[in-house]
Design a protein around this motif. Structure first.
Motif, PDB file in Angstrom:
ATOM      1  N   SER A 103       0.732  -1.180   0.086  1.00 40.62           N
ATOM      2  CA  SER A 103       0.022   0.141  -0.068  1.00 40.62           C
ATOM      3  C   SER A 103       0.786   1.175   0.097  1.00 40.62           C
ATOM      4  CB  SER A 103      -0.908   0.110   1.353  1.00 40.62           C
ATOM      5  OG  SER A 103      -0.298  -0.129   2.339  1.00 40.62           O
ATOM      6  N   TRP A 104       0.434   2.327  -0.195  1.00 42.30           N
ATOM      7  CA  TRP A 104       1.225   3.476  -0.577  1.00 42.30           C
ATOM      8  C   TRP A 104       0.396   4.872   0.162  1.00 42.30           C
ATOM      9  CZ3 TRP A 104       0.703  -0.430  -3.864  1.00 42.30           C
ATOM     10  CH2 TRP A 104       1.809  -0.721  -4.573  1.00 42.30           C
ATOM     11  N   THR A 105       1.122   5.626   0.783  1.00 43.75           N
ATOM     12  CA  THR A 105       0.717   6.849   1.371  1.00 43.75           C
ATOM     13  C   THR A 105       1.453   8.002   0.817  1.00 43.75           C
ATOM     14  OG1 THR A 105       2.025   6.481   3.346  1.00 43.75           O
ATOM     15  CG2 THR A 105      -0.203   5.593   3.443  1.00 43.75           C
ATOM     16  N   GLY A 106       1.042   9.228   1.164  1.00 43.64           N
ATOM     17  CA  GLY A 106       1.405  10.570   0.775  1.00 43.64           C
ATOM     18  C   GLY A 106       0.994  11.038  -0.376  1.00 43.64           C
ATOM     19  N   ASP A 107       1.572  11.623  -1.342  1.00 39.28           N
ATOM     20  CA  ASP A 107       1.311  12.468  -2.518  1.00 39.28           C
ATOM     21  C   ASP A 107       0.913  11.395  -3.650  1.00 39.28           C
ATOM     22  OD1 ASP A 107       1.519  14.886  -1.203  1.00 39.28           O
ATOM     23  OD2 ASP A 107       3.669  14.763  -1.825  1.00 39.28           O
ATOM     24  N   VAL A 108      -0.415  10.443  -3.323  1.00 34.94           N
ATOM     25  CA  VAL A 108      -0.669   9.326  -4.140  1.00 34.94           C
ATOM     26  C   VAL A 108      -2.275   9.516  -4.460  1.00 34.94           C
ATOM     27  CG1 VAL A 108       0.920   7.825  -3.315  1.00 34.94           C
ATOM     28  CG2 VAL A 108      -1.316   7.852  -2.329  1.00 34.94           C
ATOM     29  N   LYS A 109      -2.569   9.228  -5.884  1.00 36.02           N
ATOM     30  CA  LYS A 109      -3.890   9.595  -6.105  1.00 36.02           C
ATOM     31  C   LYS A 109      -4.846   8.250  -5.520  1.00 36.02           C
ATOM     32  CE  LYS A 109      -2.863  11.155 -10.614  1.00 36.02           C
ATOM     33  NZ  LYS A 109      -3.279  11.099 -12.236  1.00 36.02           N
ATOM     34  N   GLU A 110      -5.950   8.394  -5.160  1.00 37.27           N
ATOM     35  CA  GLU A 110      -7.025   7.372  -4.484  1.00 37.27           C
ATOM     36  C   GLU A 110      -6.736   6.040  -5.193  1.00 37.27           C
ATOM     37  OE1 GLU A 110     -11.452   6.910  -2.689  1.00 37.27           O
ATOM     38  OE2 GLU A 110     -10.681   8.755  -3.783  1.00 37.27           O
ATOM     39  N   ASP A 111      -6.616   5.960  -6.443  1.00 35.82           N
ATOM     40  CA  ASP A 111      -6.676   4.622  -7.335  1.00 35.82           C
ATOM     41  C   ASP A 111      -5.375   3.816  -7.085  1.00 35.82           C
ATOM     42  OD1 ASP A 111      -5.649   6.705  -8.807  1.00 35.82           O
ATOM     43  OD2 ASP A 111      -6.712   5.651 -10.818  1.00 35.82           O
ATOM     44  N   ARG A 112      -4.145   4.837  -6.608  1.00 34.21           N
ATOM     45  CA  ARG A 112      -3.007   4.280  -6.405  1.00 34.21           C
ATOM     46  C   ARG A 112      -2.576   3.810  -5.121  1.00 34.21           C
ATOM     47  NH1 ARG A 112       0.322   5.602 -10.876  1.00 34.21           N
ATOM     48  NH2 ARG A 112      -0.876   5.327 -12.724  1.00 34.21           N
ATOM     49  N   ALA A 113      -3.417   3.985  -4.132  1.00 31.95           N
ATOM     50  CA  ALA A 113      -3.121   3.637  -2.988  1.00 31.95           C
ATOM     51  C   ALA A 113      -2.997   2.287  -2.242  1.00 31.95           C
ATOM     52  CB  ALA A 113      -3.797   4.576  -1.767  1.00 31.95           C
ATOM     53  N   GLY A 114      -3.519   1.537  -3.215  1.00 24.83           N
ATOM     54  CA  GLY A 114      -3.467   0.139  -2.883  1.00 24.83           C
ATOM     55  C   GLY A 114      -4.861  -0.157  -1.991  1.00 24.83           C
ATOM     56  N   PRO A 115      -4.821  -1.510  -1.479  1.00 21.22           N
ATOM     57  CA  PRO A 115      -3.698  -2.395  -1.223  1.00 21.22           C
ATOM     58  C   PRO A 115      -3.676  -3.158  -2.582  1.00 21.22           C
ATOM     59  CG  PRO A 115      -5.639  -3.133  -0.141  1.00 21.22           C
ATOM     60  CD  PRO A 115      -5.922  -1.997  -0.582  1.00 21.22           C
ATOM     61  N   ILE A 116      -2.391  -3.719  -3.027  1.00 20.48           N
ATOM     62  CA  ILE A 116      -2.172  -4.688  -4.072  1.00 20.48           C
ATOM     63  C   ILE A 116      -1.804  -5.984  -3.333  1.00 20.48           C
ATOM     64  CG2 ILE A 116      -0.469  -5.078  -6.000  1.00 20.48           C
ATOM     65  CD1 ILE A 116      -1.008  -2.247  -6.668  1.00 20.48           C
ATOM     66  N   LYS A 117      -2.231  -7.090  -4.042  1.00 19.89           N
ATOM     67  CA  LYS A 117      -1.879  -8.304  -3.578  1.00 19.89           C
ATOM     68  C   LYS A 117      -0.603  -8.656  -4.235  1.00 19.89           C
ATOM     69  CE  LYS A 117      -3.201 -13.256  -3.242  1.00 19.89           C
ATOM     70  NZ  LYS A 117      -3.307 -13.312  -1.806  1.00 19.89           N
ATOM     71  N   LEU A 118       0.314  -8.944  -3.063  1.00 23.53           N
ATOM     72  CA  LEU A 118       1.943  -9.264  -3.394  1.00 23.53           C
ATOM     73  C   LEU A 118       1.868 -10.944  -3.802  1.00 23.53           C
ATOM     74  CD1 LEU A 118       3.547  -7.544  -0.529  1.00 23.53           C
ATOM     75  CD2 LEU A 118       3.666  -7.103  -2.682  1.00 23.53           C
ATOM     76  N   GLN A 119       2.851 -11.141  -4.582  1.00 20.20           N
ATOM     77  CA  GLN A 119       3.275 -12.582  -5.186  1.00 20.20           C
ATOM     78  C   GLN A 119       4.759 -12.605  -4.644  1.00 20.20           C
ATOM     79  OE1 GLN A 119       2.586 -13.146  -9.260  1.00 20.20           O
ATOM     80  NE2 GLN A 119       0.351 -12.745  -8.997  1.00 20.20           N
ATOM     81  N   ALA A 120       5.181 -13.955  -4.387  1.00 23.79           N
ATOM     82  CA  ALA A 120       6.629 -14.126  -4.325  1.00 23.79           C
ATOM     83  C   ALA A 120       7.483 -13.559  -5.449  1.00 23.79           C
ATOM     84  CB  ALA A 120       6.955 -15.990  -4.057  1.00 23.79           C
ATOM     85  N   GLY A 121       8.666 -12.936  -5.054  1.00 20.46           N
ATOM     86  CA  GLY A 121       9.268 -12.485  -6.071  1.00 20.46           C
ATOM     87  C   GLY A 121       9.162 -11.003  -6.300  1.00 20.46           C
ATOM     88  N   ASP A 122       8.017 -10.427  -6.050  1.00 24.90           N
ATOM     89  CA  ASP A 122       7.708  -8.917  -6.293  1.00 24.90           C
ATOM     90  C   ASP A 122       8.688  -8.164  -5.848  1.00 24.90           C
ATOM     91  OD1 ASP A 122       5.435  -9.820  -7.514  1.00 24.90           O
ATOM     92  OD2 ASP A 122       4.209  -8.981  -6.100  1.00 24.90           O
ATOM     93  N   MET A 123       9.073  -7.118  -6.623  1.00 24.49           N
ATOM     94  CA  MET A 123      10.146  -5.966  -6.212  1.00 24.49           C
ATOM     95  C   MET A 123       9.611  -4.750  -6.548  1.00 24.49           C
ATOM     96  SD  MET A 123      13.885  -7.636  -6.544  1.00 24.49           S
ATOM     97  CE  MET A 123      13.867  -8.719  -8.140  1.00 24.49           C
TER      98      MET A 123
END
Length: 233
Positions: free
Chosen positions: A118-138
């Motif tokens: 997830s993201w905070t700060g100067d982010v758009k609402e549709d970019r705040a997440g959460p996004i599901k993680l997978q093994a190997g994500d960077m």
């Protein structure tokens, strides 16, 4: 370590820098070591200075940082990641930039226990997440290090980048070699290229060097950022 010639890092560099593997295996011979690298840079059309550092923070955690600045603008990206089960897991990342009087600050949190980013700060609402993680994500910045590691090991340069509230599949291809100068000495570098519509990221890697020798990000054929290493300590 010999390189296998037949083996298959905008905004956030990285993908520098600029820009993870669907499943990245550990490479014991390429153990992480702290470093500090100085770069000559072009940023926002002006000459700039850049530094890239990797420092241990204990408990298998490392802080990887990129700073680029000139009289017009500044960019700072930092990722804290953990070596876990042979993978490099981002834990938190910060991305701040300033162009004249306009500034932006974002913070990312990668919660591997909950399996989301997830993201905070100067982010758009549709970019705040959460996004599901997978093994190997960077994140984008960490892919810079992974490119060097995976190229040296002859591994596929394919990554799933979870960054800036988005998921991107990234694939770097080898595009020949050329000579670069590092610390006054000529070195052979391999060009790794990632194309994405009107954007292109090119990363030059040199055998035995822990950081990219050069990182170039282009849009519509023009450079948005160009970093060339001067020294690595």
């Amino acid at each position: 370590m010999p390189h296998n010639p037949h083996a298959p890092k905008t905004r956030r560099l990285a993908a520098v820098l600029a820009g993870a593997a669907l499943a990245v295996a550990a490479v014991p011979a390429l153990a992480l070591e702290a470093f500090s690298a100085d770069y000559q840079a072009s940023y926002m059309g002006m000459k700039a200075n850049g530094t890239m550092t990797l420092k241990p923070e204990g408990n298998n955690r490392w802080r990887y940082t990129l700073d680029v600045s000139n009289a017009l603008a500044s960019l700072r990206q930092s990722t804290v990641f953990q070596v876990e089960g042979g993978q490099w897991r981002p834990l938190t990342s910060k991305d701040s930039s300033k162009v004249l009087v306009k500034s932006s600050d974002k913070t990312a949190s990668y919660d591997w226990n909950a399996g989301v980013a997830s993201w905070t700060g100067d982010v758009k609402e549709d970019r705040a997440g959460p996004i599901k993680l997978q093994a190997g994500d960077m994140d984008a910045l960490l892919i810079n290090l992974a490119l060097v590691r995976d190229w040296e090991a002859g591994k596929p340069l394919k990554y799933r980048m979870v960054d800036d509230g988005r998921i991107k599949q990234m694939h770097y291809r080898e595009a020949g070699t050329e000579q670069v100068t590092v610390g006054g000495q000529p070195r052979e570098a391999t060009r790794l290229v990632h194309d994405e519509g009107d954007k292109q990221t090119v990363v030059w890697v040199v055998e035995g060097m822990p950081v990219p020798a050069r990182i170039q990000q282009r849009k519509d054929g023009d450079d948005s950022i160009d970093l060339t290493v001067v020294s690595v300590n």
